[in-house]
Scaffold this motif. Structure first.
Motif, PDB file in Angstrom:
ATOM      1  N   ASN A  73       0.878  -1.173   0.000  1.00 40.91           N
ATOM      2  CA  ASN A  73       0.000   0.000   0.000  1.00 40.91           C
ATOM      3  C   ASN A  73       0.915   1.222   0.000  1.00 40.91           C
ATOM      4  O   ASN A  73       1.387   1.652   1.049  1.00 40.91           O
ATOM      5  CB  ASN A  73      -0.923  -0.013   1.216  1.00 40.91           C
ATOM      6  N   ALA A  74       1.180   1.742  -1.191  1.00 40.79           N
ATOM      7  CA  ALA A  74       2.120   2.858  -1.320  1.00 40.79           C
ATOM      8  C   ALA A  74       1.521   3.915  -2.234  1.00 40.79           C
ATOM      9  O   ALA A  74       0.677   3.625  -3.081  1.00 40.79           O
ATOM     10  CB  ALA A  74       3.443   2.363  -1.896  1.00 40.79           C
ATOM     11  N   SER A  75       1.974   5.149  -2.039  1.00 38.78           N
ATOM     12  CA  SER A  75       1.524   6.241  -2.902  1.00 38.78           C
ATOM     13  C   SER A  75       2.604   7.308  -2.935  1.00 38.78           C
ATOM     14  O   SER A  75       3.513   7.305  -2.117  1.00 38.78           O
ATOM     15  CB  SER A  75       0.204   6.832  -2.406  1.00 38.78           C
ATOM     16  N   GLU A  77       3.988  11.144  -5.398  1.00 37.37           N
ATOM     17  CA  GLU A  77       3.748  12.148  -6.429  1.00 37.37           C
ATOM     18  C   GLU A  77       5.054  12.413  -7.156  1.00 37.37           C
ATOM     19  O   GLU A  77       6.122  12.437  -6.542  1.00 37.37           O
ATOM     20  CB  GLU A  77       3.225  13.433  -5.801  1.00 37.37           C
ATOM     21  N   GLN A  83       0.092  11.982  -9.482  1.00 35.72           N
ATOM     22  CA  GLN A  83      -0.034  11.249  -8.218  1.00 35.72           C
ATOM     23  C   GLN A  83      -0.210   9.770  -8.560  1.00 35.72           C
ATOM     24  O   GLN A  83      -0.944   9.441  -9.490  1.00 35.72           O
ATOM     25  CB  GLN A  83      -1.255  11.711  -7.414  1.00 35.72           C
ATOM     26  N   TRP A  84       0.458   8.906  -7.805  1.00 32.52           N
ATOM     27  CA  TRP A  84       0.353   7.480  -8.062  1.00 32.52           C
ATOM     28  C   TRP A  84       0.059   6.721  -6.773  1.00 32.52           C
ATOM     29  O   TRP A  84       0.317   7.203  -5.677  1.00 32.52           O
ATOM     30  CB  TRP A  84       1.609   6.939  -8.734  1.00 32.52           C
ATOM     31  N   ARG A  85      -0.504   5.527  -6.950  1.00 32.16           N
ATOM     32  CA  ARG A  85      -0.768   4.649  -5.812  1.00 32.16           C
ATOM     33  C   ARG A  85      -0.642   3.211  -6.275  1.00 32.16           C
ATOM     34  O   ARG A  85      -0.915   2.880  -7.430  1.00 32.16           O
ATOM     35  CB  ARG A  85      -2.150   4.901  -5.227  1.00 32.16           C
ATOM     36  N   GLU A  87      -1.653  -0.654  -4.693  1.00 31.67           N
ATOM     37  CA  GLU A  87      -2.319  -1.404  -3.634  1.00 31.67           C
ATOM     38  C   GLU A  87      -2.436  -2.853  -4.070  1.00 31.67           C
ATOM     39  O   GLU A  87      -2.782  -3.135  -5.215  1.00 31.67           O
ATOM     40  CB  GLU A  87      -3.725  -0.848  -3.378  1.00 31.67           C
ATOM     41  N   GLU A 118      -7.365   9.947 -14.764  1.00 32.48           N
ATOM     42  CA  GLU A 118      -6.769   8.841 -14.015  1.00 32.48           C
ATOM     43  C   GLU A 118      -6.665   7.598 -14.887  1.00 32.48           C
ATOM     44  O   GLU A 118      -7.549   7.305 -15.682  1.00 32.48           O
ATOM     45  CB  GLU A 118      -7.602   8.528 -12.773  1.00 32.48           C
TER      46      GLU A 118
END
Length: 133
Positions: A73-75, A77, A83-85, A87, A118
């Motif tokens: 679970n990472a995010s 910019e 912005q990225w994520r 999961e 997105e």
């Protein structure tokens, strides 16, 4: 002969009204060309930002081709405003033993003018025990 030469002299140029109409038509045509060129430029910029977002998402997915069984679970910019994520979660159980697979979702978002865009990529990746890598 004199009447003929005076008639030619009166028809040698354009009238002021004809010139005004021609300039108005030229102005409308140039305005349409300007709008078409600016629209094309805007579409190219949107396409470039979309392509960068897709490549960023693909690289994040490749970077997380193996994940710990506890999940990811990472995010973050980027410096260019994306912005990225990332999961991931376990897929489930097969009998009594856990499947060594994780469902992973990578999302990349950015603003294009006033619109938020997105990209979301989903995949299944191998999970490893947290002690190994």
């Amino acid at each position: 002969m004199r009447a003929e030469s005076s008639r030619r002299r009166g028809q040698r140029g354009f009238s002021l009204l004809e010139m005004l109409v021609a300039i108005a038509i030229l102005g409308l045509a140039l305005g349409a060309l300007y709008q078409a060129a600016s629209s094309a430029t805007r579409n190219v910029r949107t396409s470039e930002r979309y392509a960068y977002g897709v490549e960023l998402a693909r690289s994040l997915l490749a970077e997380n081709s193996r994940v710990p069984r506890s999940g990811v679970n990472a995010s973050g910019e980027t410096s260019s405003g994306y912005q990225w994520r990332v999961e991931s979660r376990a897929l489930g159980k097969a009998g009594d033993s856990e499947l060594p697979l994780q469902d992973i979702e990578v999302g990349v978002a950015w603003f294009d003018g006033d619109k938020r865009r997105e990209i979301v990529l989903n995949s299944v990746v191998e999970a490893y025990h947290d002690a190994q890598r």
